[in-house]
Design a protein around this motif. Structure first.
Motif, PDB file in Angstrom:
ATOM      1  N   ASN A 147       1.183   8.780  -6.137  1.00 27.32           N
ATOM      2  CA  ASN A 147       1.607  10.171  -5.972  1.00 27.32           C
ATOM      3  C   ASN A 147       2.552  10.594  -7.091  1.00 27.32           C
ATOM      4  O   ASN A 147       2.473  11.721  -7.590  1.00 27.32           O
ATOM      5  CB  ASN A 147       2.288  10.361  -4.615  1.00 27.32           C
ATOM      6  CG  ASN A 147       1.306  10.232  -3.457  1.00 27.32           C
ATOM      7  OD1 ASN A 147       0.098  10.406  -3.635  1.00 27.32           O
ATOM      8  ND2 ASN A 147       1.815   9.929  -2.274  1.00 27.32           N
ATOM      9  N   GLU A 148       3.424   9.658  -7.488  1.00 25.73           N
ATOM     10  CA  GLU A 148       4.372   9.944  -8.573  1.00 25.73           C
ATOM     11  C   GLU A 148       3.632  10.115  -9.895  1.00 25.73           C
ATOM     12  O   GLU A 148       3.942  11.030 -10.675  1.00 25.73           O
ATOM     13  CB  GLU A 148       5.392   8.790  -8.678  1.00 25.73           C
ATOM     14  CG  GLU A 148       6.555   9.082  -9.609  1.00 25.73           C
ATOM     15  CD  GLU A 148       7.455  10.192  -9.098  1.00 25.73           C
ATOM     16  OE1 GLU A 148       8.096  10.860  -9.940  1.00 25.73           O
ATOM     17  OE2 GLU A 148       7.524  10.402  -7.868  1.00 25.73           O
ATOM     18  N   ILE A 149       2.643   9.230 -10.128  1.00 27.55           N
ATOM     19  CA  ILE A 149       1.848   9.319 -11.353  1.00 27.55           C
ATOM     20  C   ILE A 149       1.066  10.629 -11.389  1.00 27.55           C
ATOM     21  O   ILE A 149       1.021  11.311 -12.410  1.00 27.55           O
ATOM     22  CB  ILE A 149       0.882   8.110 -11.465  1.00 27.55           C
ATOM     23  CG1 ILE A 149       1.674   6.824 -11.732  1.00 27.55           C
ATOM     24  CG2 ILE A 149      -0.150   8.335 -12.569  1.00 27.55           C
ATOM     25  CD1 ILE A 149       0.857   5.556 -11.604  1.00 27.55           C
ATOM     26  N   GLN A 150       0.461  10.983 -10.232  1.00 30.76           N
ATOM     27  CA  GLN A 150      -0.297  12.237 -10.163  1.00 30.76           C
ATOM     28  C   GLN A 150       0.612  13.446 -10.391  1.00 30.76           C
ATOM     29  O   GLN A 150       0.218  14.406 -11.061  1.00 30.76           O
ATOM     30  CB  GLN A 150      -0.994  12.339  -8.809  1.00 30.76           C
ATOM     31  CG  GLN A 150      -2.160  11.377  -8.634  1.00 30.76           C
ATOM     32  CD  GLN A 150      -2.753  11.403  -7.233  1.00 30.76           C
ATOM     33  OE1 GLN A 150      -2.143  11.956  -6.305  1.00 30.76           O
ATOM     34  NE2 GLN A 150      -3.937  10.828  -7.060  1.00 30.76           N
ATOM     35  N   LYS A 151       1.807  13.357  -9.847  1.00 25.04           N
ATOM     36  CA  LYS A 151       2.777  14.439 -10.019  1.00 25.04           C
ATOM     37  C   LYS A 151       3.157  14.582 -11.489  1.00 25.04           C
ATOM     38  O   LYS A 151       3.178  15.689 -12.040  1.00 25.04           O
ATOM     39  CB  LYS A 151       4.015  14.150  -9.167  1.00 25.04           C
ATOM     40  CG  LYS A 151       5.060  15.254  -9.199  1.00 25.04           C
ATOM     41  CD  LYS A 151       6.242  14.884  -8.311  1.00 25.04           C
ATOM     42  CE  LYS A 151       7.335  15.952  -8.362  1.00 25.04           C
ATOM     43  NZ  LYS A 151       8.505  15.559  -7.512  1.00 25.04           N
ATOM     44  N   ASN A 152       3.441  13.421 -12.127  1.00 27.78           N
ATOM     45  CA  ASN A 152       3.797  13.446 -13.548  1.00 27.78           C
ATOM     46  C   ASN A 152       2.619  13.899 -14.403  1.00 27.78           C
ATOM     47  O   ASN A 152       2.803  14.617 -15.393  1.00 27.78           O
ATOM     48  CB  ASN A 152       4.270  12.057 -14.002  1.00 27.78           C
ATOM     49  CG  ASN A 152       5.610  11.675 -13.409  1.00 27.78           C
ATOM     50  OD1 ASN A 152       6.414  12.551 -13.065  1.00 27.78           O
ATOM     51  ND2 ASN A 152       5.875  10.393 -13.267  1.00 27.78           N
ATOM     52  N   HIS A 153       1.408  13.454 -13.996  1.00 24.23           N
ATOM     53  CA  HIS A 153       0.208  13.858 -14.736  1.00 24.23           C
ATOM     54  C   HIS A 153       0.013  15.365 -14.665  1.00 24.23           C
ATOM     55  O   HIS A 153      -0.349  16.008 -15.669  1.00 24.23           O
ATOM     56  CB  HIS A 153      -1.017  13.132 -14.166  1.00 24.23           C
ATOM     57  CG  HIS A 153      -2.288  13.430 -14.894  1.00 24.23           C
ATOM     58  ND1 HIS A 153      -3.175  14.392 -14.484  1.00 24.23           N
ATOM     59  CD2 HIS A 153      -2.812  12.897 -16.029  1.00 24.23           C
ATOM     60  CE1 HIS A 153      -4.177  14.454 -15.315  1.00 24.23           C
ATOM     61  NE2 HIS A 153      -4.007  13.547 -16.263  1.00 24.23           N
ATOM     62  N   ARG A 154       0.255  15.927 -13.470  1.00 25.17           N
ATOM     63  CA  ARG A 154       0.133  17.388 -13.324  1.00 25.17           C
ATOM     64  C   ARG A 154       1.158  18.097 -14.211  1.00 25.17           C
ATOM     65  O   ARG A 154       0.841  19.117 -14.835  1.00 25.17           O
ATOM     66  CB  ARG A 154       0.326  17.792 -11.859  1.00 25.17           C
ATOM     67  CG  ARG A 154      -0.906  17.541 -10.988  1.00 25.17           C
ATOM     68  CD  ARG A 154      -0.806  18.278  -9.659  1.00 25.17           C
ATOM     69  NE  ARG A 154       0.331  17.824  -8.882  1.00 25.17           N
ATOM     70  CZ  ARG A 154       0.296  16.821  -8.020  1.00 25.17           C
ATOM     71  NH1 ARG A 154      -0.842  16.157  -7.832  1.00 25.17           N
ATOM     72  NH2 ARG A 154       1.370  16.473  -7.342  1.00 25.17           N
ATOM     73  N   ASN A 164       0.829  -1.209   0.000  1.00 27.79           N
ATOM     74  CA  ASN A 164       0.000   0.000   0.000  1.00 27.79           C
ATOM     75  C   ASN A 164       0.861   1.256   0.000  1.00 27.79           C
ATOM     76  O   ASN A 164       0.546   2.234  -0.689  1.00 27.79           O
ATOM     77  CB  ASN A 164      -0.936   0.009   1.209  1.00 27.79           C
ATOM     78  CG  ASN A 164      -2.083  -0.981   1.065  1.00 27.79           C
ATOM     79  OD1 ASN A 164      -2.419  -1.376  -0.044  1.00 27.79           O
ATOM     80  ND2 ASN A 164      -2.673  -1.390   2.187  1.00 27.79           N
ATOM     81  N   ILE A 165       1.928   1.217   0.775  1.00 23.71           N
ATOM     82  CA  ILE A 165       2.862   2.357   0.808  1.00 23.71           C
ATOM     83  C   ILE A 165       3.498   2.554  -0.564  1.00 23.71           C
ATOM     84  O   ILE A 165       3.611   3.682  -1.062  1.00 23.71           O
ATOM     85  CB  ILE A 165       3.952   2.132   1.892  1.00 23.71           C
ATOM     86  CG1 ILE A 165       3.315   2.208   3.290  1.00 23.71           C
ATOM     87  CG2 ILE A 165       5.060   3.164   1.756  1.00 23.71           C
ATOM     88  CD1 ILE A 165       4.236   1.752   4.399  1.00 23.71           C
ATOM     89  N   LYS A 166       3.861   1.416  -1.185  1.00 27.89           N
ATOM     90  CA  LYS A 166       4.488   1.465  -2.506  1.00 27.89           C
ATOM     91  C   LYS A 166       3.495   1.972  -3.550  1.00 27.89           C
ATOM     92  O   LYS A 166       3.836   2.819  -4.392  1.00 27.89           O
ATOM     93  CB  LYS A 166       4.982   0.071  -2.894  1.00 27.89           C
ATOM     94  CG  LYS A 166       5.812   0.042  -4.164  1.00 27.89           C
ATOM     95  CD  LYS A 166       6.341  -1.355  -4.424  1.00 27.89           C
ATOM     96  CE  LYS A 166       7.200  -1.381  -5.690  1.00 27.89           C
ATOM     97  NZ  LYS A 166       7.713  -2.751  -5.970  1.00 27.89           N
ATOM     98  N   ILE A 167       2.241   1.457  -3.471  1.00 31.68           N
ATOM     99  CA  ILE A 167       1.205   1.884  -4.412  1.00 31.68           C
ATOM    100  C   ILE A 167       0.900   3.369  -4.234  1.00 31.68           C
ATOM    101  O   ILE A 167       0.749   4.107  -5.210  1.00 31.68           O
ATOM    102  CB  ILE A 167      -0.078   1.039  -4.224  1.00 31.68           C
ATOM    103  CG1 ILE A 167       0.157  -0.399  -4.707  1.00 31.68           C
ATOM    104  CG2 ILE A 167      -1.259   1.665  -4.965  1.00 31.68           C
ATOM    105  CD1 ILE A 167      -0.948  -1.356  -4.322  1.00 31.68           C
ATOM    106  N   LYS A 168       0.810   3.796  -2.961  1.00 30.05           N
ATOM    107  CA  LYS A 168       0.542   5.206  -2.686  1.00 30.05           C
ATOM    108  C   LYS A 168       1.656   6.083  -3.231  1.00 30.05           C
ATOM    109  O   LYS A 168       1.398   7.152  -3.810  1.00 30.05           O
ATOM    110  CB  LYS A 168       0.393   5.415  -1.175  1.00 30.05           C
ATOM    111  CG  LYS A 168      -0.055   6.820  -0.790  1.00 30.05           C
ATOM    112  CD  LYS A 168      -0.263   6.932   0.714  1.00 30.05           C
ATOM    113  CE  LYS A 168      -0.711   8.334   1.100  1.00 30.05           C
ATOM    114  NZ  LYS A 168      -0.903   8.456   2.561  1.00 30.05           N
TER     115      LYS A 168
END
Length: 335
Positions: free
Chosen positions: A78-85, A70-74
Motif C-alpha cells: 500500500n505504501e509503495i502504491q501510494k508512493n507510486h501514485r 502478510n499484514i506487513k507486506i500488504k
C-alpha cells in the motif's frame, strides 16, 4: 484293589490340576501380553498426541507469523502504491508543463501550410523536443534529442527550450550556427561542465535547427549531430550536421552554417534517432538509417498527414511487440 483305585484317581486329579494350572498360566500370559499391548498402545497414543500437539502449535505459530508477514507486506504494498501514485502524479504534472512549453500546433498551421509532427515519447515525459518561433520574416524550427529519456531527458529538454527562447531574442545572434554556439555555452554553464573532472555531468543534446526566410526561401541549417534531409525532385539529399553535441565535448568544433536556396515542392525532414534505433522486425534488430532513408523518400510524395500515418504504422509493425526503446520525433515540412 482299593488302594490302586485311589492311586489312579489321585493321578487323574493331578493331571487335571496340572492341565488347569497350564491353562491358568496361558491365560495369565495372554493377559500379560494384552496388558503390555495396551500399555504400548497407550504410550504410542500419548507420543502421537504430543507430536500432533507440538505440530499444531508450530503450525499455529507459523500461521501467525505468516499473517503478520502478510499484514506487513500488504502495508508495504500500500505504501509503495501510494508512493507510486505520488511519483506518477508528479511526472504527469511535469508532462503538462513540458507540453505547455512545446510550440502550439496552431503556430505551425498558420506559418507552415504543409507539415507534420510525429512526436511519440517513450515515457510520460520526453527527452526529445521540438521548437518553433516566428520573428519577422524568419521561421525558426528545431528538433532536439536530449541525453537520456523520461524524467532526466525531460529536465534537459525544458532547459533547452528555455535557453532557445532567451537566445533567439538576442539581436546579435543572426545565424542558425550562432544559435547553436550560444546554446552550447548556456548548457555548459548551467550544468557546470568545464571538462576538468571525469565525474562531471556529460548531459546535453543533439539538435537540428532550420531558419527559413519566408520572403527569399533561403534556408539556414546548423546541426549538432542531427542532420537535415532535403527531398528534391525525388532525390534525397543529406545536409550533414557538425559532429559535436550541445554540451561538453573532448574536441569542440564550431558549428557549420549551411545556406540553401529552397525551391517550390522541396521537403525538409528533421528527426531524433529514436525511430532509426527502434528494435523490431523478425530478428529484433534496429530499424537502421538505410531503411529510414528509403522510407522517407518513398512517402515524400504523399500529403503530409498521410506521411505521418505511414511513419506511425510502419514503426508499430516493425516493433512487433517489442517495447519502444527511445523517444521518437520526426518533423516534416513542405515548401
Amino acid at each position: 484293589m482299593e488302594t490302586k483305585y485311589e492311586t489312579e484317581k489321585k493321578e487323574k486329579e493331578n493331571i487335571i490340576l496340572k492341565k488347569n494350572k497350564e491353562k491358568q498360566e496361558i491365560t495369565i500370559q495372554k493377559q500379560k501380553i494384552a496388558g503390555f499391548s495396551i500399555l504400548i498402545f497407550l504410550i504410542l497414543a500419548i507420543i502421537i498426541a504430543i507430536w500432533f500437539f507440538k505440530l499444531k502449535r508450530k503450525q499455529e505459530k507459523a500461521n501467525k507469523s505468516l499473517q503478520e508477514k502478510n499484514i506487513k507486506i500488504k502495508k508495504q504494498r500500500n505504501e509503495i502504491q501510494k508512493n507510486h501514485r505520488k511519483i506518477t502524479d508528479s511526472i504527469n504534472y511535469a508532462s503538462r508543463i513540458q507540453n505547455a512549453l512545446l510550440p502550439n500546433e496552431n503556430d505551425f498551421k498558420e506559418n507552415l501550410k504543409k507539415h507534420f509532427i510525429f512526436y511519440k515519447p517513450k515515457n510520460i515525459v520526453s527527452g526529445d523536443f521540438y521548437y518553433f518561433k516566428k520573428i519577422d520574416e524568419y521561421i525558426i524550427i528545431a528538433a532536439a534529442d536530449c541525453t537520456g529519456h523520461g524524467v532526466p531527458g525531460a529536465f534537459v529538454s525544458m532547459l533547452g527550450i528555455a535557453f532557445l527562447n532567451e537566445i533567439i531574442r538576442k539581436k546579435e545572434i543572426k545565424t542558425a550556427a550562432e544559435v547553436l554556439e550560444e546554446l552550447r555555452i548556456y548548457v555548459k554553464t548551467s550544468l557546470k561542465q568545464k571538462g576538468e573532472n571525469y565525474d562531471e555531468t556529460k548531459d546535453g543534446m543533439d539538435i537540428a535547427m532550420c531558419v527559413i526566410n519566408e520572403k527569399t526561401n533561403i534556408l539556414q541549417f546548423a546541426g549538432a549531430y542531427n542532420s537535415l534531409y532535403l527531398v528534391r525532385d525525388n532525390e534525397l539529399k543529406i545536409i550533414k550536421a557538425t559532429r559535436n553535441p550541445i554540451g561538453i565535448f573532448l574536441k569542440e568544433k564550431p558549428f557549420v552554417n549551411n545556406i540553401i536556396q529552397l525551391n517550390k515542392n522541396d521537403k525538409l525532414y528533421m528527426f531524433s534517432d529514436g525511430y532509426i534505433d527502434q528494435f523490431g522486425g523478425k530478428k529484433g534488430r534496429k530499424f537502421q538509417t538505410r531503411n529510414f532513408n528509403k522510407l522517407i523518400l518513398k512517402i515524400s510524395n504523399e500529403n503530409f498527414s498521410e506521411q505521418k500515418q505511414i511513419l506511425e504504422k510502419t514503426i508499430e509493425r516493425w516493433k512487433n511487440g517489442i517495447e519502444q526503446n527511445d523517444d521518437i520525433l520526426i518533423i516534416g515540412i513542405g515548401i
